[in-house]
Design a protein around this motif. Structure first.
Motif, PDB file in Angstrom:
ATOM      1  N   ILE A  66       1.093 -12.303 -26.338  1.00  0.00           N
ATOM      2  CA  ILE A  66      -0.444 -11.828 -26.312  1.00  0.00           C
ATOM      3  C   ILE A  66      -1.250 -13.081 -26.553  1.00  0.00           C
ATOM      4  CG2 ILE A  66      -1.922 -10.551 -27.848  1.00  0.00           C
ATOM      5  CD1 ILE A  66       0.167  -8.799 -28.641  1.00  0.00           C
ATOM      6  N   ILE A  67      -2.094 -13.107 -25.522  1.00  0.00           N
ATOM      7  CA  ILE A  67      -3.033 -14.368 -25.801  1.00  0.00           C
ATOM      8  C   ILE A  67      -4.476 -13.708 -26.161  1.00  0.00           C
ATOM      9  CG2 ILE A  67      -4.250 -16.130 -24.264  1.00  0.00           C
ATOM     10  CD1 ILE A  67      -2.065 -16.523 -22.618  1.00  0.00           C
ATOM     11  N   GLN A  68      -5.160 -14.267 -27.065  1.00  0.00           N
ATOM     12  CA  GLN A  68      -6.586 -13.914 -27.597  1.00  0.00           C
ATOM     13  C   GLN A  68      -7.339 -14.309 -26.655  1.00  0.00           C
ATOM     14  OE1 GLN A  68      -8.009 -16.491 -30.373  1.00  0.00           O
ATOM     15  NE2 GLN A  68      -9.702 -16.095 -29.128  1.00  0.00           N
ATOM     16  N   GLY A  69      -8.225 -13.634 -25.690  1.00  0.00           N
ATOM     17  CA  GLY A  69      -9.119 -13.967 -24.831  1.00  0.00           C
ATOM     18  C   GLY A  69     -10.095 -14.923 -25.357  1.00  0.00           C
ATOM     19  N   ALA A  70     -10.473 -16.035 -24.789  1.00  0.00           N
ATOM     20  CA  ALA A  70     -11.795 -16.797 -25.294  1.00  0.00           C
ATOM     21  C   ALA A  70     -12.884 -16.120 -25.191  1.00  0.00           C
ATOM     22  CB  ALA A  70     -11.919 -18.146 -24.228  1.00  0.00           C
ATOM     23  N   GLY A 103      -5.586  -2.647 -24.617  1.00  0.00           N
ATOM     24  CA  GLY A 103      -6.052  -2.480 -25.941  1.00  0.00           C
ATOM     25  C   GLY A 103      -5.072  -2.077 -26.928  1.00  0.00           C
ATOM     26  N   ASP A 104      -3.773  -1.615 -26.281  1.00  0.00           N
ATOM     27  CA  ASP A 104      -2.799  -1.321 -27.130  1.00  0.00           C
ATOM     28  C   ASP A 104      -1.398  -1.347 -26.555  1.00  0.00           C
ATOM     29  OD1 ASP A 104      -2.396   0.690 -25.429  1.00  0.00           O
ATOM     30  OD2 ASP A 104      -3.405   2.293 -26.714  1.00  0.00           O
ATOM     31  N   GLY A 105      -0.617  -0.905 -27.240  1.00  0.00           N
ATOM     32  CA  GLY A 105       0.765  -1.321 -26.884  1.00  0.00           C
ATOM     33  C   GLY A 105       1.318  -0.504 -25.520  1.00  0.00           C
ATOM     34  N   ARG A 106       0.623   0.681 -25.205  1.00  0.00           N
ATOM     35  CA  ARG A 106       0.683   1.281 -23.794  1.00  0.00           C
ATOM     36  C   ARG A 106       0.394   0.250 -22.851  1.00  0.00           C
ATOM     37  NH1 ARG A 106      -2.342   6.722 -25.431  1.00  0.00           N
ATOM     38  NH2 ARG A 106      -3.776   4.924 -26.269  1.00  0.00           N
ATOM     39  N   GLY A 107      -0.914  -0.549 -22.960  1.00  0.00           N
ATOM     40  CA  GLY A 107      -1.426  -1.226 -22.036  1.00  0.00           C
ATOM     41  C   GLY A 107      -0.502  -2.305 -21.861  1.00  0.00           C
ATOM     42  N   LEU A 108      -0.046  -3.049 -22.733  1.00  0.00           N
ATOM     43  CA  LEU A 108       0.863  -4.014 -22.857  1.00  0.00           C
ATOM     44  C   LEU A 108       2.102  -3.611 -21.987  1.00  0.00           C
ATOM     45  CD1 LEU A 108       2.293  -6.920 -23.440  1.00  0.00           C
ATOM     46  CD2 LEU A 108       2.773  -5.970 -25.557  1.00  0.00           C
ATOM     47  N   ILE A 147      -5.999 -10.442 -24.439  1.00  0.00           N
ATOM     48  CA  ILE A 147      -6.873  -9.508 -24.916  1.00  0.00           C
ATOM     49  C   ILE A 147      -8.310  -9.981 -25.535  1.00  0.00           C
ATOM     50  CG2 ILE A 147      -7.195  -7.788 -26.675  1.00  0.00           C
ATOM     51  CD1 ILE A 147      -4.125  -7.301 -26.166  1.00  0.00           C
ATOM     52  N   GLY A 148      -9.380  -9.588 -25.058  1.00  0.00           N
ATOM     53  CA  GLY A 148     -10.801  -9.950 -25.625  1.00  0.00           C
ATOM     54  C   GLY A 148     -11.276  -8.896 -26.414  1.00  0.00           C
ATOM     55  N   THR A 149     -11.537  -7.773 -26.105  1.00  0.00           N
ATOM     56  CA  THR A 149     -12.577  -6.913 -26.664  1.00  0.00           C
ATOM     57  C   THR A 149     -11.619  -6.464 -28.110  1.00  0.00           C
ATOM     58  OG1 THR A 149     -13.631  -5.982 -24.630  1.00  0.00           O
ATOM     59  CG2 THR A 149     -13.593  -4.473 -26.643  1.00  0.00           C
ATOM     60  N   ARG A 150     -10.387  -6.021 -28.126  1.00  0.00           N
ATOM     61  CA  ARG A 150      -9.919  -5.616 -29.234  1.00  0.00           C
ATOM     62  C   ARG A 150      -9.814  -6.387 -30.269  1.00  0.00           C
ATOM     63  NH1 ARG A 150      -4.532  -2.140 -30.869  1.00  0.00           N
ATOM     64  NH2 ARG A 150      -5.173  -2.270 -33.279  1.00  0.00           N
ATOM     65  N   PHE A 151     -10.129  -7.776 -30.093  1.00  0.00           N
ATOM     66  CA  PHE A 151      -9.967  -8.839 -31.038  1.00  0.00           C
ATOM     67  C   PHE A 151     -11.510  -9.133 -31.463  1.00  0.00           C
ATOM     68  CE2 PHE A 151      -5.966 -10.589 -29.376  1.00  0.00           C
ATOM     69  CZ  PHE A 151      -5.202 -10.293 -30.591  1.00  0.00           C
ATOM     70  N   LEU A 152     -12.392  -8.637 -30.912  1.00  0.00           N
ATOM     71  CA  LEU A 152     -14.032  -8.629 -31.283  1.00  0.00           C
ATOM     72  C   LEU A 152     -14.046  -8.091 -32.723  1.00  0.00           C
ATOM     73  CD1 LEU A 152     -15.998  -7.628 -28.202  1.00  0.00           C
ATOM     74  CD2 LEU A 152     -16.214  -9.724 -29.375  1.00  0.00           C
ATOM     75  N   VAL A 153     -13.156  -7.112 -33.030  1.00  0.00           N
ATOM     76  CA  VAL A 153     -13.362  -6.284 -34.348  1.00  0.00           C
ATOM     77  C   VAL A 153     -12.399  -6.828 -35.315  1.00  0.00           C
ATOM     78  CG1 VAL A 153     -14.291  -4.103 -33.060  1.00  0.00           C
ATOM     79  CG2 VAL A 153     -11.996  -4.425 -33.663  1.00  0.00           C
ATOM     80  N   ALA A 154     -11.614  -8.001 -35.075  1.00  0.00           N
ATOM     81  CA  ALA A 154     -10.736  -8.427 -36.135  1.00  0.00           C
ATOM     82  C   ALA A 154     -11.480  -8.875 -37.066  1.00  0.00           C
ATOM     83  CB  ALA A 154     -10.044  -9.575 -35.390  1.00  0.00           C
ATOM     84  N   HIS A 155     -10.800  -8.953 -38.417  1.00  0.00           N
ATOM     85  CA  HIS A 155     -11.423  -9.177 -39.629  1.00  0.00           C
ATOM     86  C   HIS A 155     -12.020 -10.716 -39.446  1.00  0.00           C
ATOM     87  CE1 HIS A 155     -10.827  -5.568 -41.757  1.00  0.00           C
ATOM     88  NE2 HIS A 155      -9.595  -5.699 -41.983  1.00  0.00           N
ATOM     89  N   GLU A 156     -11.043 -11.409 -38.890  1.00  0.00           N
ATOM     90  CA  GLU A 156     -11.277 -12.917 -38.993  1.00  0.00           C
ATOM     91  C   GLU A 156     -12.121 -13.492 -37.594  1.00  0.00           C
ATOM     92  OE1 GLU A 156      -8.439 -11.110 -38.589  1.00  0.00           O
ATOM     93  OE2 GLU A 156      -6.671 -12.071 -39.928  1.00  0.00           O
ATOM     94  N   CYS A 157     -12.666 -12.304 -37.055  1.00  0.00           N
ATOM     95  CA  CYS A 157     -13.613 -12.707 -35.698  1.00  0.00           C
ATOM     96  C   CYS A 157     -15.026 -12.737 -36.613  1.00  0.00           C
ATOM     97  CB  CYS A 157     -13.582 -11.760 -34.745  1.00  0.00           C
ATOM     98  SG  CYS A 157     -14.788 -11.961 -33.414  1.00  0.00           S
ATOM     99  N   ILE A 167       0.085  -3.360 -31.682  1.00  0.00           N
ATOM    100  CA  ILE A 167       0.291  -3.428 -30.220  1.00  0.00           C
ATOM    101  C   ILE A 167       1.814  -3.628 -29.933  1.00  0.00           C
ATOM    102  CG2 ILE A 167       0.116  -4.812 -28.124  1.00  0.00           C
ATOM    103  CD1 ILE A 167      -3.008  -5.409 -29.245  1.00  0.00           C
ATOM    104  N   ILE A 168       2.738  -4.608 -30.368  1.00  0.00           N
ATOM    105  CA  ILE A 168       3.886  -4.862 -30.313  1.00  0.00           C
ATOM    106  C   ILE A 168       4.926  -3.624 -30.543  1.00  0.00           C
ATOM    107  CG2 ILE A 168       5.802  -6.344 -30.806  1.00  0.00           C
ATOM    108  CD1 ILE A 168       4.148  -7.571 -28.985  1.00  0.00           C
ATOM    109  N   GLN A 169       4.761  -2.926 -31.577  1.00  0.00           N
ATOM    110  CA  GLN A 169       5.365  -1.623 -32.044  1.00  0.00           C
ATOM    111  C   GLN A 169       5.281  -0.771 -31.091  1.00  0.00           C
ATOM    112  OE1 GLN A 169       7.942  -2.079 -34.144  1.00  0.00           O
ATOM    113  NE2 GLN A 169       7.298  -4.083 -34.604  1.00  0.00           N
ATOM    114  N   GLU A 170       4.224  -0.764 -30.583  1.00  0.00           N
ATOM    115  CA  GLU A 170       3.610   0.437 -29.781  1.00  0.00           C
ATOM    116  C   GLU A 170       4.298   0.343 -28.456  1.00  0.00           C
ATOM    117  OE1 GLU A 170      -0.318   1.495 -28.790  1.00  0.00           O
ATOM    118  OE2 GLU A 170       0.206   3.528 -28.446  1.00  0.00           O
TER     119      GLU A 170
END
Ligand code: FMN
Length: 315
Positions: free
Chosen positions: A16-20, A173-178, A191-201, A298-301
């Motif tokens: 999984i790469i976080q999109g710039a 956006g999730d494990g099904r997509g992966l 993945i970009g959009t899902r990481f937009l709402v990360a606490h650390e974003c 994402i990985i578990q799903e």
């Protein structure tokens, strides 16, 4: 572990790469993703070069794992940033908006892994010939600047045309997509959009809430007449863009309206007159979580989906 050629190439735990994300993806987001087993990416975009250097150094203090810097090739700072990543011994570079061919020999000589984003088979093939280590195919579902082809169609066509690992971006956006992307031949996802709402974003809280509130049909594409279409969440700004398109205004009017629009939303929190870039998958993003929670989920799903599909349909 979910091992692919990409995880081995980059020495990361999960594919999984976080999109710039320009104005958004800083050392906080990048280091958190890398610490959680993915590959965090610092966005170079139009930031002052010394600011990017500072973010690289901060990231190195926050993680001992690999990370990347993204260079937007149409940015004014691209040439200078291309040298900074060498000076700072950045392990991986991703590129957007163009052909990074002229920089690849310098990066390879410095031992940097090079992963360009490509919107077509033709550019993927050229990148492989130029020495790229992998390519990211970005479908039109993605947030930000986009191409024309969907992930579902682009990914298998690129996969059949190159031998290097292919990473899928746009609409995941999730494990099904992966899992679906692995089925289509990808060895990783960005993945970009899902990481937009990360606490650390560190994007403005109004931006996060706009992503969380948006539904499947809430993004639109503007700016096609400029040759640089952008996907973002509908608001007063996208409506104004659409009016310009209908009235066939000059390109300069689009540029004027778009100037500073992402920063207005991402930094100042103006989600009506700023550009809230996000992908079509935003409708699936329902809560703020840490990068570790996002990646683990994402990985578990994906494990579950791959197992269930096999049990359900294979006799
Ligand atoms: C707000 C935002 C800013 C982005 N900025 C960049 C950028 O500076 N460079 C780049 O290569 N891609 C950029 N992208 C694209 C992402 O890196 C990634 O490929 C894309 O978000 C993946 O699709 P998704 O949004 O469906 O997850 C941006 C995307 C978003 C949402």
């Amino acid at each position: 572990m979910l091992e692919t050629r990409l995880t081995k190439l980059l020495k990361i735990k999960y594919p999984i790469i976080q999109g710039a994300m320009a104005w958004i993806a800083d050392s906080s987001l990048a280091s958190s993703v890398s610490n959680a087993g993915g590959l965090g990416v610092i966005a170079g975009a139009n930031a002052p070069v010394e600011k990017v250097r500072e973010e690289i150094r901060k990231t190195k203090m926050l993680t001992d794992k690999p990370f990347a810097v993204n260079i937007m090739l149409m940015s004014e700072n691209a040439e200078e940033l291309a040298r900074v990543v060498v000076e700072e011994k950045v392990p991986v570079v991703t590129t957007g908006a163009g052909n990074p061919g002229k920089y690849i020999p310098m990066w390879k000589a410095a031992g940097i892994k090079v992963i360009p984003v490509v919107p077509s088979v033709a550019l993927a093939v050229r990148m492989e010939r130029a020495g790229a280590d992998a390519v990211i195919t970005e479908g039109t579902e993605a947030g930000g600047h986009i191409g024309e082809i969907t992930t579902l169609c682009l990914l298998p066509q690129v996969k059949d045309s190159v031998n290097i690992p292919v990473i899928a971006a746009g609409g995941i956006g999730d494990g099904r997509g992966l899992s679906a992307c692995l089925m289509l031949g990808a060895e990783g996802v960005q993945i970009g959009t899902r990481f937009l709402v990360a606490h650390e974003c560190n994007v403005h809280e109004n931006y996060k809430q706009k992503v969380i509130a948006s539904k499947d049909i809430d993004t639109s594409v503007t700016g096609r007449p400029t040759g640089h279409p952008v996907r973002s969440i509908r608001n007063k700004l996208t409506r104004r863009f659409q009016e310009l398109e209908k009235s066939c205004e000059a390109i300069e009017s689009f540029e004027e309206l778009g100037r500073g629009a992402l920063a207005r939303a991402a930094v100042q929190g103006d989600v009506e007159y700023g550009s809230v870039m996000a992908g079509q998958i935003a409708g699936l993003v329902s809560k703020e979580q840490s990068c570790r929670e996002i990646i683990d989920e994402i990985i578990q799903e994906a494990y579950r989906t791959l197992r269930e599909i096999t049990l359900k349909y294979m006799r």
